[in-house]
Design a protein around this motif. Structure first.
Motif, short mmCIF file in Angstrom:
data_model
loop_
_atom_site.label_atom_id
_atom_site.label_comp_id
_atom_site.label_asym_id
_atom_site.label_seq_id
_atom_site.Cartn_x
_atom_site.Cartn_y
_atom_site.Cartn_z
N GLU A 92 0.83 -1.19 0.15
CA GLU A 92 0.09 0.09 -0.01
C GLU A 92 0.89 1.39 0.00
OE1 GLU A 92 -2.92 0.30 3.22
OE2 GLU A 92 -3.54 2.44 2.22
N LEU B 238 1.62 4.90 0.81
CA LEU B 238 1.33 5.87 1.95
C LEU B 238 2.09 6.95 1.88
CD1 LEU B 238 0.78 2.84 4.36
CD2 LEU B 238 -1.38 4.22 3.87
N ILE B 239 1.44 8.30 1.68
CA ILE B 239 2.07 9.27 1.69
C ILE B 239 2.94 9.89 2.94
CG2 ILE B 239 0.23 10.76 1.87
CD1 ILE B 239 1.25 12.45 -0.49
N GLN C 69 -10.80 13.09 -5.06
CA GLN C 69 -10.44 12.73 -5.94
C GLN C 69 -11.40 11.85 -6.89
OE1 GLN C 69 -6.94 11.33 -3.51
NE2 GLN C 69 -5.97 11.22 -5.62
N GLY D 280 0.41 -4.98 8.23
CA GLY D 280 0.18 -4.43 9.53
C GLY D 280 1.61 -4.42 10.04
N1 LIG Z 1 -2.05 1.27 14.49
C1 LIG Z 1 -1.46 0.70 13.38
N2 LIG Z 1 -1.76 1.29 12.25
C2 LIG Z 1 -1.13 0.57 11.17
C3 LIG Z 1 -0.79 -0.65 10.97
N3 LIG Z 1 -0.45 -1.12 9.67
C4 LIG Z 1 -0.66 0.07 9.04
N4 LIG Z 1 -1.24 0.87 9.80
C5 LIG Z 1 -1.42 2.61 9.35
O1 LIG Z 1 -2.68 2.53 8.86
C6 LIG Z 1 -2.95 3.36 7.98
C7 LIG Z 1 -3.57 2.66 6.74
O2 LIG Z 1 -3.92 3.17 5.76
P1 LIG Z 1 -5.39 3.84 5.33
O3 LIG Z 1 -6.41 3.08 6.54
O4 LIG Z 1 -5.47 3.94 4.01
O5 LIG Z 1 -5.25 5.43 6.22
C8 LIG Z 1 -4.69 6.33 5.53
C9 LIG Z 1 -5.26 6.87 4.19
O6 LIG Z 1 -6.83 6.86 4.57
C10 LIG Z 1 -4.57 8.19 4.17
N5 LIG Z 1 -3.66 8.21 3.33
C11 LIG Z 1 -2.35 8.04 3.37
N6 LIG Z 1 -1.81 8.13 2.20
C12 LIG Z 1 -2.62 8.59 1.16
C13 LIG Z 1 -2.39 9.18 -0.17
O7 LIG Z 1 -1.75 9.11 -0.56
N7 LIG Z 1 -3.65 9.66 -0.53
C14 LIG Z 1 -4.93 9.62 -0.05
N8 LIG Z 1 -5.94 10.05 -0.50
N9 LIG Z 1 -4.87 9.51 1.45
C15 LIG Z 1 -3.95 8.83 2.02
O8 LIG Z 1 -4.21 8.50 5.63
C16 LIG Z 1 -4.36 7.29 6.45
C17 LIG Z 1 -3.32 7.34 7.60
O9 LIG Z 1 -2.18 6.84 6.83
P2 LIG Z 1 -1.05 6.47 7.83
O10 LIG Z 1 -0.64 7.36 8.72
O11 LIG Z 1 0.11 6.09 6.76
O12 LIG Z 1 -1.51 5.01 8.41
C18 LIG Z 1 -1.77 3.85 7.68
C19 LIG Z 1 -0.68 2.97 8.11
O13 LIG Z 1 0.47 3.46 8.55
C20 LIG Z 1 -0.77 -1.26 12.41
O14 LIG Z 1 -0.46 -2.49 12.61
N10 LIG Z 1 -1.29 -0.59 13.50
#
Ligand SMILES: Nc1nc2c(ncn2[C@@H]2O[C@@H]3COP(=O)(O)O[C@H]4[C@@H](O)[C@H](n5cnc6c(=O)[nH]c(N)nc65)O[C@@H]4COP(=O)(O)O[C@H]3[C@H]2O)c(=O)[nH]1
Length: 889
Positions: free
Chosen positions: A475, A477-478, A539, A674
């Protein structure tokens, strides 16, 4: 002398102002005075020729005989008085008052009659007119709808109108003519003594009018009966009536008007749908609460509530369902409050609570939790269950604001902040929140420059297949690396980017970078990985979204099936029809589609079926619960089973422990993502991971031969060691805990088949521990190790199913091994059955997936005329040499 007396008589006779006649007993006029003659207008001769019978009124002529008879029979000085009509010469009748006496001779024999006749025509006419007027008055007041009662100045009822009588009858006040001689004042004074407040006011007013302190008195009168409440207006007016004083009391039943007024008032101040106070009444109540708070030193808490994602219900199920939901929430909110508090509907899906009369400095979190959990209870609409959450903002008087408007405004701002921070939570207003707005402005300025300054990077988090244990996708992630702010996580700027529209260029950058990176990995021989990219609502709503993704794919050369577009449920549910079109267009392009954070929004199955989705990502909140036992893990398991039925793959997000991974694996989840396997990391770290072929441990794979695991719980270290020694040769994986609490911790982290617990442990006995273990992990085989002394409690536990077997101390190693072998065999049989079930389910899933794919292809061909399909197909062909055909990537 006689002459003189005769003269005097004649003079008196003629000058008398009344008519005087002498008549024979047969009515013949013998002598009459001028007054009599003039009264009737006859000439002297005419009168002399007439009898009284001849000029009497036909209705009264017959009365003369009886009159004479009474005079003859009466005592000497007896005279008879009556009113009689006599005909005048012109034929008209006049009314007269007649006094007749009988004149007797010396022997007392009747001689003649003397009648004194007074013309009372004018009086009679006046009386008649008065009677007429009274009749007219009576019929007039009878015609009035007001209840009229006339009393004398003491309050004694003289007359009442028809409406009053009917009212009295209806209300059982005074029946029939019972009003006569009653005293209106006394009745009301009596009622006042019995506690009827309005009766007392009326009695006092009546007395003042009667005494002349005032001429008129008006009041509203409320009358309560057990069945109804009625309102009256009462007016008391004073009238002089020929020297006497009359009081006219008029009451009118204004119940209907009053009810209409009350209804109007209610409508003006209440929300039509929910019946809760509306904004204007809210302000009013808040103002009152503040006044009260000032007087008694209270605090007033204002809680601003906004339902999360309510719009979705409205848009997907229609307004009727939305209304039903709002009504349910309104009723629940009323129930969590005290009588002195107020729940108001502020508008749309916003509610405001006022908690007044609070002495405490702080607001008890329990009330906030009560509100949140009452909203979180499922609402059943059209046999479907809906789950809502809410965001709340709290402000308090006098600390946060001095007036109602600002208080509500501050609570609203705090609510907005709670939403920003991830919904389903609450925030207290703090002056710092104003700073927060400034902070946002600063952040927005930085964000506008971030793209140009190349401050964004992508991190990647592996997605691992539970059948092969291999990394099959990432995935993207920005991350924002700001020179001053440091590494800003997406949660802190994606919302802002979304609001400002900056998400569109940022999202386009993410898409391009992620696709290019994936293609680069592919080119370096690191495999055909799927790359997942998040799309936000804004988007998704872009007009040329599908075309722009297609051009990124064309530009980077990435095969469409290696791109996975992640959207949340709420995005697709906002406008279902439009979403279906966009998703179909994506499908035609050939990309994969995932629903992110599944389970947190409106997980409507009927809609899910309409979306051409490949993957469901179970939200991490459900994954966190999965090892917490049967109940809590049920949601994740249900999502897996349901998705598989629809032919959809499942990725579990936020897997943080081995036990979670193991449980998901056992429950046939397809992939995991995860921190436990890997946090999101930079592209280089991913490369190393792929080069080193990092995989899941074999014992966690879906269709593996399970490793036997035994948990020993014993506080005596030596016993634990002895048990371990006895079982060394068995190859069983042994976990050791020194207490029940430690045992439960190990159970949460690890998959365990058999538990062996000592009975005598400090804190929690073996049986108590095993009872809890049974509740949370019912599949485990539970054995207790004990002395004979605790036999009774152990037998109870065995009977309750908490303990599978009990072994006694000291044990024999062979026996122990034999019992454990049996326990493991039993567990494996249960597991095997489940495994077979799951294998059948997986086969069904694959079948469902194939059907789904077929349906999608047919739908696209029919709906899109084959055009976009051609792009996807073209790309697929170009990449055919590089892309594996396994659809589950
Ligand atoms: N507590 C916990 N967290 C975990 C675990 N595994 C993964 N995560 C976190 O859960 C989030 C998963 O991404 P999401 O639900 O799409 O949720 C994302 C997504 O909705 C948004 N996001 C991130 N990158 C992008 C992007 O490029 N474009 C858009 N539109 N949204 C983004 O920001 C949200 C948060 O991203 P992140 O902070 O990277 O947080 C990510 C990730 O770091 C784990 O085992 N435990």
């Amino acid at each position: 002398m006689l002459n003189e007396s005769t003269q005097r008589f004649h003079a008196t006779f003629d000058l008398a102002p009344v008519g005087i006649v002498h008549m024979a007993l047969d009515g013949q006029f013998l002598l009459f005075n001028a007054q009599f003659r003039d009264m009737l207008g006859y000439g002297d001769d005419e009168i002399s020729s007439l009898t009284i019978h001849q000029i009497a009124h036909p209705d009264e002529g017959a009365d003369f005989g009886p009159t004479i008879a009474r005079l003859l029979a009466g005592p000497e000085a007896f005279s008879h008085r009556c009113d009689r009509r006599y005909r005048c010469q012109d034929g008209d009748f006049i009314w007269t008052s007649v006094a007749i006496s009988l004149v007797r001779d010396g022997r007392q024999s009747p001689k003649h009659l003397i009648a004194v006749i007074e013309n009372i025509t004018a009086r009679k006419q006046m009386e008649h007119a008065l009677r007429q007027s009274e009749r007219f008055m009576k019929s007039t007041i009878d015609a009035l709808s007001q209840h009229i009662c006339v009393t004398d100045e003491d309050g004694t009822i003289l007359t009442v109108n028809k409406a009053w009588q009917e009212f009295a009858l209806e209300n059982g006040v005074l029946l029939g003519a019972a009003w006569e001689r009653k005293n209106y004042l006394a009745i009301h004074e009596q009622a006042a003594d019995m506690g009827t407040h309005d009766a007392g006011v009326l009695a006092a007013g009546l007395r003042e009018v009667a005494c002349g302190v005032r001429d008129e008195f008006n009041m509203g009168y409320r009358r309560n009966s057990p069945t109804a409440q009625r309102w009256f207006t009462v007016r008391v007016t004073r009238f002089p009536a020929g020297g006497a004083t009359r009081l006219v009391i008029a009451h009118e039943d204004v119940t209907q008007t009053r009810q209409a007024e009350n209804e109007l008032q209610y409508l003006v101040h209440h929300d039509k749908l929910t019946g809760l106070p509306n904004r204007s009444l809210l302000q009013d109540r808040l103002r009152q609460a503040i006044v009260h708070a000032d007087r008694y030193g209270y605090r007033v808490w204002v809680i601003f509530i906004d339902l999360d994602r309510f719009k979705l219900v409205n848009d997907t199920l229609g307004h009727k369902a939305g209304d039903c939901l709002l009504n349910t929430i309104a009723t629940r909110l009323k129930l969590v409050l005290r009588g002195t508090d107020t729940a108001a509907r502020f508008g749309g899906d916003e509610f405001v609570l006022i908690l007044s009369e609070c002495f405490e400095e702080g607001l008890a979190p329990s009330i906030l939790h009560r509100v949140m959990s009452t909203i979180a209870e499922p609402v059943v609409i059209e046999e479907q269950e809906f789950f809502l959450s809410c965001s709340m903002g709290i402000a308090v008087y006098p600390n946060d604001a001095a007036d109602p408007e600002t208080l509500v405004d501050h609570a609203d701002r705090a609510m907005y902040r709670a939403k920003e921070l991830g919904r389903n939570s609450y925030q207290f207003y703090a002056a710092a929140m104003n700073e927060f707005s400034l902070e946002r402005l600063r952040l927005e300025k930085h964000l506008r420059n971030a793209l140009e300054r190349d401050e964004f990077i992508l991190h990647y988090q592996p997605q691992v297949d539970l059948t092969t244990g291999e990394i099959v996708g990432m995935e993207a992630l920005i991350r924002w690396q700001h020179p001053e702010l440091g590494m800003v996580p997406p949660d802190q700027f994606i919302g802002l980017a979304e609001e400002t529209g900056l998400i569109v260029p940022i999202g386009a950058w993410v898409m391009r970078t992620a696709c290019a990176q994936n293609k680069a990995w592919q080119r370096s021989g690191l495999g055909n990985l799927r790359i997942a990219v998040n799309l936000s609502a804004r988007q998704f709503a872009q007009e040329n979204l599908v075309e722009s993704v297609a051009s990124v794919l064309a530009e980077t050369g990435l095969a469409p099936q290696l791109l996975d577009i992640e959207i949340t449920e709420s995005i697709v549910m906002t406008d279902v029809e439009e979403a279906v079109n966009t998703l179909n267009a994506f499908k035609a392009l050939g990309v994969k589609l995932s629903i992110d954070d599944f389970g947190t929004g409106y997980s409507s199955l009927s809609y899910l079926q309409r979306f051409p989705i490949d993957v469901l990502k179970i939200d991490r909140s459900f994954v966190a619960d999965i090892t917490e036992g049967a109940d809590k893990g049920a949601i994740a398991n249900a999502i897996i089973a349901m998705a598989h039925n629809l032919g959809i793959d499942v990725i579990a997000e936020g897997v943080e422990t081995e036990a979670q991974c193991d449980t998901l694996s056992q429950n046939m989840c397809d992939q995991i993502q995860g921190y436990w396997f890997s946090r999101p990391v930079a592209a280089e770290t991913i490369e190393t991971m792929l080069q080193e072929k990092k995989t899941l441990p074999a014992n966690l794979l879906r269709l593996r031969a399970p490793q036997r695991t035994l948990l020993i719980v014993d506080d005596e270290r030596n016993v634990g060691l002895a048990l371990r020694r006895a079982l060394r040769s068995t190859g069983i994986r042994i976990l050791m805990a020194r207490s029940g609490r430690e045992g439960l911790e190990l159970l949460a982290e690890n998959r365990v088949d058999v538990i062996l617990a000592d009975q005598r442990m400090p804190g929690m006995t073996g049986v108590e521990f095993l009872r809890t273990a049974k509740q949370k992990y019912p599949d485990t085989m539970r054995i207790v190790l004990s002395g004979y002394t605790e036999l009774q409690s152990i037998t109870d536990a065995v009977n309750a199913g908490a303990v599978y077997r009990f072994l006694t101390k000291p044990w024999e190693d062979d026996q122990l091994r034999k019992h454990l072998e049996e326990a493991f065999a039993h567990k494996e049989m249960v597991d095997e059955n489940r495994r077979l079930n799951l294998i059948v389910q997986t086969a069904n899933k694959d079948l469902a997936a194939s059907n789904r794919q077929l349906r999608n292809i047919v739908a696209q061909k029919q709906g899109l005329g084959g055009q976009p399909l051609a792009i996807g197909q073209r790309m697929e062909r170009e990449d055919a040499s590089e892309v594996a055909t396994d659809d589950r990537q």
